[in-house]
Design an enzyme around this catalytic site. Structure first.
Site, short mmCIF file in Angstrom:
data_model
loop_
_atom_site.label_atom_id
_atom_site.label_comp_id
_atom_site.label_asym_id
_atom_site.label_seq_id
_atom_site.Cartn_x
_atom_site.Cartn_y
_atom_site.Cartn_z
N LYS A 84 0.92 -1.03 -0.06
CA LYS A 84 -0.06 -0.06 0.10
C LYS A 84 0.84 1.22 0.19
O LYS A 84 2.02 1.30 0.69
CB LYS A 84 -0.90 -0.03 1.11
CG LYS A 84 -1.77 1.34 1.32
CD LYS A 84 -2.51 1.38 2.64
CE LYS A 84 -3.43 2.58 2.86
NZ LYS A 84 -4.21 2.72 3.94
N ASN A 138 6.59 5.66 -0.70
CA ASN A 138 7.93 5.26 -0.80
C ASN A 138 8.70 4.42 0.47
O ASN A 138 9.80 4.34 0.70
CB ASN A 138 8.86 5.81 -1.54
CG ASN A 138 8.48 6.48 -2.76
OD1 ASN A 138 7.98 5.40 -3.58
ND2 ASN A 138 8.50 7.65 -3.10
N ARG A 139 7.72 4.31 1.51
CA ARG A 139 8.11 3.74 2.83
C ARG A 139 9.16 4.82 3.66
O ARG A 139 9.65 4.40 4.41
CB ARG A 139 8.85 2.42 2.64
CG ARG A 139 8.00 1.28 2.13
CD ARG A 139 6.62 0.93 2.89
NE ARG A 139 5.86 -0.25 2.75
CZ ARG A 139 4.87 -0.11 1.90
NH1 ARG A 139 4.43 0.96 1.59
NH2 ARG A 139 4.05 -0.96 1.73
N LEU A 140 9.01 6.16 2.98
CA LEU A 140 9.77 7.11 3.85
C LEU A 140 8.97 7.79 4.73
O LEU A 140 8.65 9.01 4.65
CB LEU A 140 10.42 8.04 2.88
CG LEU A 140 11.36 7.45 1.78
CD1 LEU A 140 12.04 8.16 0.97
CD2 LEU A 140 12.56 6.92 2.59
#
Length: 214
Positions: A9, A191-193
């Protein structure tokens, strides 16, 4: 084996920046709590996971309901003789966590728990529906029982005993106040940042604010 590696997601609903947060984490928690409530899609916004270190040395987590919070800390209620209650009384270092997927947020709270004063427990117990009051008395929480019928029978007997009478709070049931020493706010980002802002208590109401790498 079930492979879940394709469960993905992208988190894109909000951001958490240092120039838009208060000096006090309780104020930020209050803001987030009500934003989640107003956003909708969450049945119980006050549901949180309480993690303790058990008497067996293992950590254990379970979901309970937050009933009050202020500058002192976070309050929930339980049976002091339950597995959870015994764990906290033996080791008061606990962790509370909230996960609000509808708005892509988490809050993780490290703190030290203590029993609330009796008046606080009494006032909350008195505010509960009679069924909940009797349920607290009936349940020897975490103890092994022979059957559901055993529990229902105990409840029926208490309903008869207290019909038309005030129901007193049992001594083994009451509140815990968790005084926070660290609160981390997590906001999902692409972007999982993800944004992670941590407040650490350095003195009374003096919080150090730091950004953590995702």
């Amino acid at each position: 084996m079930e492979d879940l590696s394709d469960y993905r997601k992208s988190y894109e609903k909000s951001q958490l920046l240092e120039n838009a947060i208060p000096d006090d984490p309780i104020n930020l928690f209050h803001k987030w709590f009500h934003e989640v409530k107003e956003f909708g899609g969450v049945d119980e916004v006050n549901a949180m996971t309480v993690a303790t270190i058990g008497l067996d040395g293992f950590p254990k987590s379970r979901v309970v309901l937050l009933k009050k919070y202020d500058e002192e800390g976070f309050i929930f209620y339980t049976n002091y003789n339950s597995e959870k209650g015994k764990a906290i009384l033996n080791n008061p270092n606990v962790c509370l966590s909230f996960f609000w997927p509808a708005i892509e947020r988490q809050v993780i709270i490290k703190g030290v728990a203590e029993k609330t004063i009796e008046a606080v427990s009494d006032n909350y117990f008195d505010s509960r529906p009679d069924g909940s009051k009797l349920g607290a008395i009936v349940s020897a929480q975490s103890e092994v029982i022979p059957s559901r019928a055993y529990l229902d029978d105990k409840l029926k007997k208490l309903e008869t005993k207290y019909e038309g009478k005030p129901i007193p709070r049992p001594e083994f049931w009451g509140g815990f106040l968790v005084r926070p020493i660290e609160i981390e706010f997590w906001q999902g980002r692409p972007n999982r940042l993800h944004d992670r802002i941590r407040y650490q208590l350095h003195a009374v109401f003096n919080w150090k604010i730091e950004r953590l790498s995702p």
